[in-house]
Write a protein that holds these residues in place. Structure first.
Motif, mmCIF file in Angstrom:
data_model
loop_
_atom_site.group_PDB
_atom_site.id
_atom_site.type_symbol
_atom_site.label_atom_id
_atom_site.label_comp_id
_atom_site.label_asym_id
_atom_site.label_seq_id
_atom_site.Cartn_x
_atom_site.Cartn_y
_atom_site.Cartn_z
ATOM 1 N N LYS A 859 3.067 1.847 -8.078
ATOM 2 C CA LYS A 859 3.499 3.227 -7.843
ATOM 3 C C LYS A 859 2.409 3.995 -7.110
ATOM 4 C CE LYS A 859 6.314 3.127 -12.050
ATOM 5 N NZ LYS A 859 6.549 3.715 -13.385
ATOM 6 N N PHE A 860 2.826 4.752 -6.100
ATOM 7 C CA PHE A 860 1.899 5.486 -5.248
ATOM 8 C C PHE A 860 2.175 6.979 -5.340
ATOM 9 C CE2 PHE A 860 2.125 1.279 -3.450
ATOM 10 C CZ PHE A 860 0.838 1.019 -3.003
ATOM 11 N N LEU A 861 1.103 7.759 -5.476
ATOM 12 C CA LEU A 861 1.172 9.206 -5.335
ATOM 13 C C LEU A 861 0.543 9.555 -3.987
ATOM 14 C CD1 LEU A 861 1.525 12.158 -6.256
ATOM 15 C CD2 LEU A 861 -0.695 11.970 -7.424
ATOM 16 N N ILE A 862 1.320 10.090 -3.059
ATOM 17 C CA ILE A 862 0.848 10.351 -1.697
ATOM 18 C C ILE A 862 0.420 11.808 -1.579
ATOM 19 C CG2 ILE A 862 1.460 10.398 0.745
ATOM 20 C CD1 ILE A 862 3.378 8.128 0.264
ATOM 21 N N LEU A 863 -0.894 12.002 -1.395
ATOM 22 C CA LEU A 863 -1.441 13.337 -1.154
ATOM 23 C C LEU A 863 -1.933 13.470 0.272
ATOM 24 C CD1 LEU A 863 -3.483 13.884 -4.443
ATOM 25 C CD2 LEU A 863 -1.135 14.549 -3.948
ATOM 26 N N ALA A 864 -1.911 12.368 1.029
ATOM 27 C CA ALA A 864 -2.349 12.397 2.425
ATOM 28 C C ALA A 864 -1.304 13.091 3.287
ATOM 29 C CB ALA A 864 -2.588 10.973 2.929
ATOM 30 N N ASN A 865 -1.730 13.462 4.487
ATOM 31 C CA ASN A 865 -0.808 14.101 5.427
ATOM 32 C C ASN A 865 0.250 13.091 5.871
ATOM 33 O OD1 ASN A 865 0.410 15.735 7.287
ATOM 34 N ND2 ASN A 865 -1.177 15.494 8.843
ATOM 35 N N ASP A 866 1.464 13.299 5.425
ATOM 36 C CA ASP A 866 2.563 12.381 5.752
ATOM 37 C C ASP A 866 3.809 13.212 6.067
ATOM 38 O OD1 ASP A 866 3.752 9.882 6.127
ATOM 39 O OD2 ASP A 866 4.469 9.789 4.070
ATOM 40 N N GLU A 867 3.623 14.120 7.034
ATOM 41 C CA GLU A 867 4.649 15.126 7.322
ATOM 42 C C GLU A 867 5.997 14.505 7.639
ATOM 43 O OE1 GLU A 867 5.334 18.946 10.321
ATOM 44 O OE2 GLU A 867 3.459 17.783 10.374
ATOM 45 N N TYR A 868 5.996 13.358 8.341
ATOM 46 C CA TYR A 868 7.260 12.757 8.751
ATOM 47 C C TYR A 868 7.618 11.507 7.944
ATOM 48 C CZ TYR A 868 6.479 16.018 12.501
ATOM 49 O OH TYR A 868 6.249 17.162 13.201
ATOM 50 N N GLY A 869 6.898 11.278 6.863
ATOM 51 C CA GLY A 869 7.273 10.224 5.939
ATOM 52 C C GLY A 869 6.984 8.816 6.391
ATOM 53 N N PHE A 870 6.118 8.638 7.426
ATOM 54 C CA PHE A 870 5.825 7.290 7.905
ATOM 55 C C PHE A 870 5.152 6.451 6.823
ATOM 56 C CE2 PHE A 870 5.386 9.377 12.312
ATOM 57 C CZ PHE A 870 6.748 9.248 12.523
ATOM 58 N N LEU A 871 4.193 7.047 6.117
ATOM 59 C CA LEU A 871 3.465 6.330 5.081
ATOM 60 C C LEU A 871 4.385 5.979 3.915
ATOM 61 C CD1 LEU A 871 0.766 5.252 4.102
ATOM 62 C CD2 LEU A 871 0.221 7.526 3.226
ATOM 63 N N GLU A 872 5.197 6.920 3.516
ATOM 64 C CA GLU A 872 6.141 6.662 2.424
ATOM 65 C C GLU A 872 7.104 5.547 2.792
ATOM 66 O OE1 GLU A 872 9.675 9.042 0.000
ATOM 67 O OE2 GLU A 872 8.061 10.162 0.996
ATOM 68 N N ASP A 873 7.591 5.537 4.026
ATOM 69 C CA ASP A 873 8.504 4.481 4.466
ATOM 70 C C ASP A 873 7.848 3.115 4.401
ATOM 71 O OD1 ASP A 873 10.453 6.325 4.902
ATOM 72 O OD2 ASP A 873 10.148 6.478 7.058
ATOM 73 N N ARG A 874 6.580 3.034 4.784
ATOM 74 C CA ARG A 874 5.893 1.734 4.771
ATOM 75 C C ARG A 874 5.727 1.220 3.340
ATOM 76 N NH1 ARG A 874 0.941 0.653 8.275
ATOM 77 N NH2 ARG A 874 2.040 -1.293 8.560
ATOM 78 N N VAL A 875 5.387 2.117 2.443
ATOM 79 C CA VAL A 875 5.233 1.717 1.035
ATOM 80 C C VAL A 875 6.554 1.197 0.494
ATOM 81 C CG1 VAL A 875 4.813 2.578 -1.281
ATOM 82 C CG2 VAL A 875 3.274 3.223 0.572
ATOM 83 N N LYS A 876 7.649 1.928 0.728
ATOM 84 C CA LYS A 876 8.952 1.534 0.209
ATOM 85 C C LYS A 876 9.440 0.241 0.851
ATOM 86 C CE LYS A 876 10.626 6.176 -0.960
ATOM 87 N NZ LYS A 876 11.631 7.214 -0.643
ATOM 88 N N VAL A 928 -3.113 0.908 2.710
ATOM 89 C CA VAL A 928 -1.752 0.382 2.897
ATOM 90 C C VAL A 928 -1.711 -0.523 4.127
ATOM 91 C CG1 VAL A 928 0.656 1.006 3.323
ATOM 92 C CG2 VAL A 928 -0.731 2.375 1.748
ATOM 93 N N ASP A 929 -2.358 -0.086 5.215
ATOM 94 C CA ASP A 929 -2.384 -0.893 6.439
ATOM 95 C C ASP A 929 -3.045 -2.247 6.196
ATOM 96 O OD1 ASP A 929 -1.207 1.232 7.737
ATOM 97 O OD2 ASP A 929 -3.121 2.087 8.374
ATOM 98 N N GLU A 930 -4.155 -2.232 5.466
ATOM 99 C CA GLU A 930 -4.886 -3.478 5.201
ATOM 100 C C GLU A 930 -4.047 -4.431 4.349
ATOM 101 O OE1 GLU A 930 -8.607 -5.796 5.269
ATOM 102 O OE2 GLU A 930 -7.772 -4.154 6.452
ATOM 103 N N CYS A 931 -3.391 -3.903 3.327
ATOM 104 C CA CYS A 931 -2.553 -4.745 2.467
ATOM 105 C C CYS A 931 -1.435 -5.403 3.270
ATOM 106 C CB CYS A 931 -1.959 -3.912 1.329
ATOM 107 S SG CYS A 931 -3.161 -3.273 0.147
ATOM 108 N N ILE A 932 -0.772 -4.618 4.111
ATOM 109 C CA ILE A 932 0.347 -5.145 4.892
ATOM 110 C C ILE A 932 -0.151 -6.154 5.929
ATOM 111 C CG2 ILE A 932 2.139 -4.505 6.551
ATOM 112 C CD1 ILE A 932 2.395 -1.837 5.042
ATOM 113 N N LYS A 933 -1.312 -5.875 6.509
ATOM 114 C CA LYS A 933 -1.841 -6.759 7.552
ATOM 115 C C LYS A 933 -2.099 -8.161 7.021
ATOM 116 C CE LYS A 933 -5.597 -7.058 10.947
ATOM 117 N NZ LYS A 933 -6.809 -6.383 11.490
#
Length: 949
Positions: A859-876, A928-933
């Motif tokens: 489970k992730f709590l996102i406090l970073a700037n993710d105005e358009y949900g790109f980070l949230e989409d990658r996690v999901k 997140v990028d490192e994990c996916i890579k």
């Protein structure tokens, strides 16, 4: 500080052996890998356990005195200077073991840095390829095992009878004595005599770590704090303010010893690492908002704050081109330390009687000042021309100023410069640490306690600003006199030793994007190292000769280094044995080790921050580029596509004219074509075949390259520009005026997939930022595809695109790529249980789990700037869940340290009978990028926000 004699003296029951350190700490720590973790969940946890076990064993079997051992455990902190570089050490080993010239071992040692990236491909443990002590240990080990007959030594390898038998193991005291002798000896012959008996008798592992210590390479890399804190809870706090191993371990030798708060504050005459600044990463508006933030203060400070009128203001200081220097003064004695703790007291002076600077500082403080610590910049002042000289002239000026005191001749009268200290902060006064005081108060004290000595010691002026225009004006002034840049500082900034502060921002002209240039250059030379440097040249079309222009070593990946080796293999010529023909290549005073014929070479796309307008003899062109790196290797281009000398001179002329003009404030007023770029200048001479008029109704500004997350391929800015031109688009550097767009019946398209300062300006002006994939989709379908959410990077008009996608966000027009579809979520408990069992079975069988389950159950709590949900989409997309509160989160994703959340976490911690309640990891989006890579959960400690380190 405090008297060590009053605290007692630590004692050891026995002198620890060097083997004790090697076996229980060095080798275990270095040998920890992901494939041998055992019961430990991560590399970090196992390494910390190794450190803890070592310290427990040390205290149990050795005693309380860690200082002698610490000099070997932390070679870079011991302040020893052996003056033995890696190249020198390789030569010493060759002579100690009489390795025959031109034998394989000789060549590997003598040229150990050469062809690193080529050799790396054939080694399983790639770290050992760049580790000289490991290479030497392997060579010595092989030679010890070599057995040949006396009549069969044609390969030059002689039998070795080492190691010699020794009666007992070397102790830590003996190794320290060896290193002390090595530090004081003179010349390589004496160094060889000192090292030889030890290298003959030591084991291979002991040799490896001894050489590591001599090279002052870190052994417990990134785990120094863990070691100190395990030894004593206050050890790291003490070491940070004194940087002295003896003081630290002799003071805190026993856990019962506790230092007071005053003992752990900054003390004069002891070196410490200064606070550092951040680079500009946001636009000026956002920076001003950040600098206007107010913090609560005690009433006394609040009154001074109100009297000075600094509310919603910030300090603007010029960034000087010199050496960052900390000046310590106490009862007539001085100390000078560089930002890396190097002691320069001998050069600048330790008292008022002697020194290139201090003899001119009598009375620089008010009479009531006994001790003071100043932070500032040491520069060189030319009193004849009344200017501050460029970086690089300071030390020679200081040396010659110091020498004047000891000579009766006038041979130094021609030297017209001397050291000049510009103070911008005060950190200590008469036993009081000021680091926790706000900057406006420290500046107040600085101005009231320092008596300036003209052009010897002065206070660096600080101007108050409050708007983006104030920053722009300061930048204009700096550019007009070719200064370094400006520093933007929060008026309530506290001083943080050894850390970077986001309330202290440096803005340099070369950070501003409009001064950057992309250009294609041909490689003409090479200086082989672990990180090779490539010389690039420009073709003089009048003579047909390539002239050296610049050198680049940054921006390459290991894969790119290897690719360059493959593309140029067998084409290099050694410069000193086979110099290049005068009618082919021309170099300045900087000659490479190897040269290559441009016709057989490769093309690099170079990004430069700015043109260096100062003349230089290093390169044949006469000038060069400033702050450059490689963007990509252009296998698709030949030397005919590269910028020529004539192109460069034309752009340089325009650049010189624009250099002192306004930057951002005037950008909207400039018309198309008022400033030539390299691309535009080259296009005047070279036509590109237009295959289609697909983009004829658009003009483009390309801000970034394109990176495909699925394939890992990157398309450079230059390639995107070529593609746009091939299909009829017009490239511009600056936005044309609305009138010109209407005249041409064109629309402006800004292409990027990264947010840059210029990109923010475009968005604020109502211009959408479009992803590069829109270009490819249009070309693929041979038609202009309507803009949808899928193609928008950032926009102020997102609602206009919402009706062009279905409820899942997929386009009605463009088919979705199967790799980009989200994995269907399992809702039934049975399916969730089966999924967990499936993943557990994979783990038992040591099989890689599918990427769809990478974040399963996390489970992730996102406090970073993710105005358009790109980070949230990658996690999901990879099985993770998003939560809105920290108690249920496994990871908190934040760009900066979330102080309020972490404060709440700390406040709500609870201890059960056996353990502490769960604490979520705080990581940056790069985690997140490192994990996916790599399809595995990365170590969270490697991705903590900067402020949390």
């Amino acid at each position: 500080m405090f008297d060590l004699a009053e605290l007692g003296e630590p004692k050891n029951a026995q002198d620890p052996t060097f083997t004790f350190l090697v076996t229980l700490l060095f080798s275990k720590f270095d040998g920890t890998r992901k494939d041998n973790l055992g019961r430990f969940p991560s590399v970090m946890s196992k390494k910390i356990w190794i450190i803890e076990q070592f310290i427990d064993d040390f205290k149990l079997h050795i005693g309380e005195d860690m200082f002698p051992s610490s000099r070997l455990i932390f070679p870079s902190k011991s302040r020893r200077k052996f003056f033995i570089r890696d190249v020198t050490l390789a030569r010493i080993i060759i002579k100690v073991f009489n390795i025959p010239k031109n034998s394989p071992d000789y060549l590997e040692l003598y040229h150990w840095k050469h062809n690193y990236h080529e050799k790396k491909q054939y080694r399983r443990d790639q770290r050992q390829v760049r580790n000289l002590p490991s290479i030497i240990a392997r060579i010595i080990s092989n030679r010890r095992l070599t057995v040949v007959n006396d009549d069969n030594t044609s390969d030059g390898v002689k039998p070795l009878l080492y190691p010699k038998q020794r009666e007992s193991e070397y102790t830590v005291t003996q190794i320290n004595q060896l290193l002390d002798n090595l530090e004081t000896c003179s010349g390589q012959t004496e160094q060889i005599e000192i090292l030889k008996p030890y290298l003959y008798e030591m084991s291979i592992e002991e040799i490896r770590w001894l050489l590591t210590i001599i090279l002052r390479q870190p052994i417990l890399h990134h785990f120094i704090t863990a070691f100190f804190n395990k030894w004593h809870p206050q050890a790291m706090l003490l070491f940070r303010i004194c940087n002295d191993l003896k003081i630290t371990f002799h003071t805190l030798y026993n856990s019962s010893v506790t230092l007071s708060t005053e003992d752990l504050l900054l003390h004069p005459m002891y070196p410490f690492l200064p606070q550092l600044s951040h680079k500009l990463t946001v636009n000026y508006n956002a920076l001003c908002i950040k600098m206007h933030k107010n913090y609560d203060m005690p009433p006394k400070l609040q009154n001074i704050f109100d009297q000075q009128g600094v509310k919603e203001k910030f300090y603007i200081e010029e960034k000087m081109d010199g050496d960052r220097m900390l000046l310590h003064y106490k009862n007539g004695q001085f100390k000078f330390y560089l930002r890396r703790l190097k002691d320069y007291t001998l050069l600048y002076g330790e008292n008022y009687e002697i020194g290139s600077l201090t003899k001119n500082l009598v009375g620089f403080v008010k009479p009531n000042v006994d001790s003071i610590v100043l932070d500032g910049e040491m520069v060189a002042w030319d009193y004849k021309r009344e200017i501050i000289l460029p970086f690089g002239t300071l030390k020679s000026a200081a040396i010659q100023e110091a020498v004047k005191q000891f000579t009766t001749t006038d041979q130094y009268d021609q030297q017209s410069s001397y050291p000049f200290f510009l103070a911008f902060d005060i950190l200590h006064i008469n036993g009081h640490d000021l680091c926790s005081s706000p900057l406006f108060y420290r500046r107040y004290l600085l101005n009231n306690l320092i008596v300036p000595k003209p052009h010897r010691l002065e206070i660096l002026p600080a101007h108050l600003g409050g708007t983006p225009d104030d920053i722009r004006q300061a930048i204009r002034e700096v550019i007009s006199k070719q200064g370094e840049g400006v520093m933007i500082k929060h008026v309530q900034l506290k001083y943080h030793i050894e850390t970077r502060s986001d309330n202290w921002i440096k803005v340099k002209p070369e950070y501003l994007e409009q001064f950057g240039e992309n250009l294609d250059l041909v490689v003409i030379g090479k200086e082989p190292q672990i990180k090779p440097t490539y010389a690039c040249g420009l073709l003089d079309t009048e003579t047909g000769i390539f002239k050296s222009f610049c050198s680049v070593a940054n921006g390459f990946t290991d894969k790119e280094f290897s690719l360059i080796d493959q593309l140029t293999h067998g084409k290099w010529h050694k410069f000193n044995k086979d110099p290049p023909p005068n009618d082919v290549l021309e170099f300045g005073t900087r000659k490479p080790n190897f040269w290559i014929n441009p016709k057989e070479s490769i093309v690099l796309e170079i990004k430069a921050r700015s043109i260096n307008l100062s003349p230089t003899s290093l390169y044949a062109v006469g000038t060069t580029l400033h702050n450059l790196w490689c963007r990509s290797i252009r296998e698709d281009k030949s030397i005919d596509d590269c910028i020529t000398l004539q192109d460069y001179l034309e752009v340089k002329e325009h650049y010189s004219k624009e250099f002192s003009k306004a930057q951002t404030v005037n950008r909207k007023r400039r018309g198309l074509g008022e400033q030539l770029s390299f691309e535009e200048s080259r296009e005047r001479r070279r036509k590109i075949n237009v295959e289609s008029k697909l983009f004829s109704k658009f003009c483009f500004i390309v801000l970034s390259d394109k990176f495909d997350e699925i394939t890992g391929e990157r398309t450079s800015v230059g390639s995107l520009c070529d593609l746009i031109k091939r299909f009829g688009g017009l490239l511009v550097q600056l936005p044309p005026t609305p009138t010109k767009l209407l005249e041409r019946h064109q629309q402006l398209i800004v292409i990027t997939e990264r947010l840059t300062p210029n990109g923010s300006i475009y968005v604020n002006s109502g211009i959408d930022l479009i992803l590069p994939k829109w270009i490819f989709e249009c070309i693929y379908r041979d038609s202009i595809i309507p803009l949808e959410d899928e193609f928008i990077f950032q926009s102020c008009n997102n609602h206009d695109f919402s009706d062009k996608t279905d409820l899942w966000g997929d386009s009605w027009i463009v088919p979705s790529n199967i790799e980009m579809l989200e994995v269907p979520k399992m809702e039934l408990a049975v399916e969730e249980r089966e999924t967990k069992e499936f993943i557990n079975d994979l783990a038992i069988q040591e099989s890689d789990q599918p990427m769809a389950f990478l974040f399963q159950g996390i489970k992730f709590l996102i406090l970073a700037n993710d105005e358009y949900g790109f980070l949230e989409d990658r996690v999901k997309r990879f099985g993770g869940n998003i939560v809105d509160n920290w108690p249920s989160a496994s990871y908190i994703i934040s760009d900066v340290r979330p102080l309020e959340v972490l404060g709440e976490v700390a406040h709500n911690l609870q201890w059960t009978e056996n353990d502490l309640t769960f604490i979520p990891n705080t990581v940056t989006p790069a985690f997140v990028d490192e994990c996916i890579k790599y399809n595995y959960l990365a170590d969270a400690t490697d991705f903590k926000p900067v402020e949390a380190r």
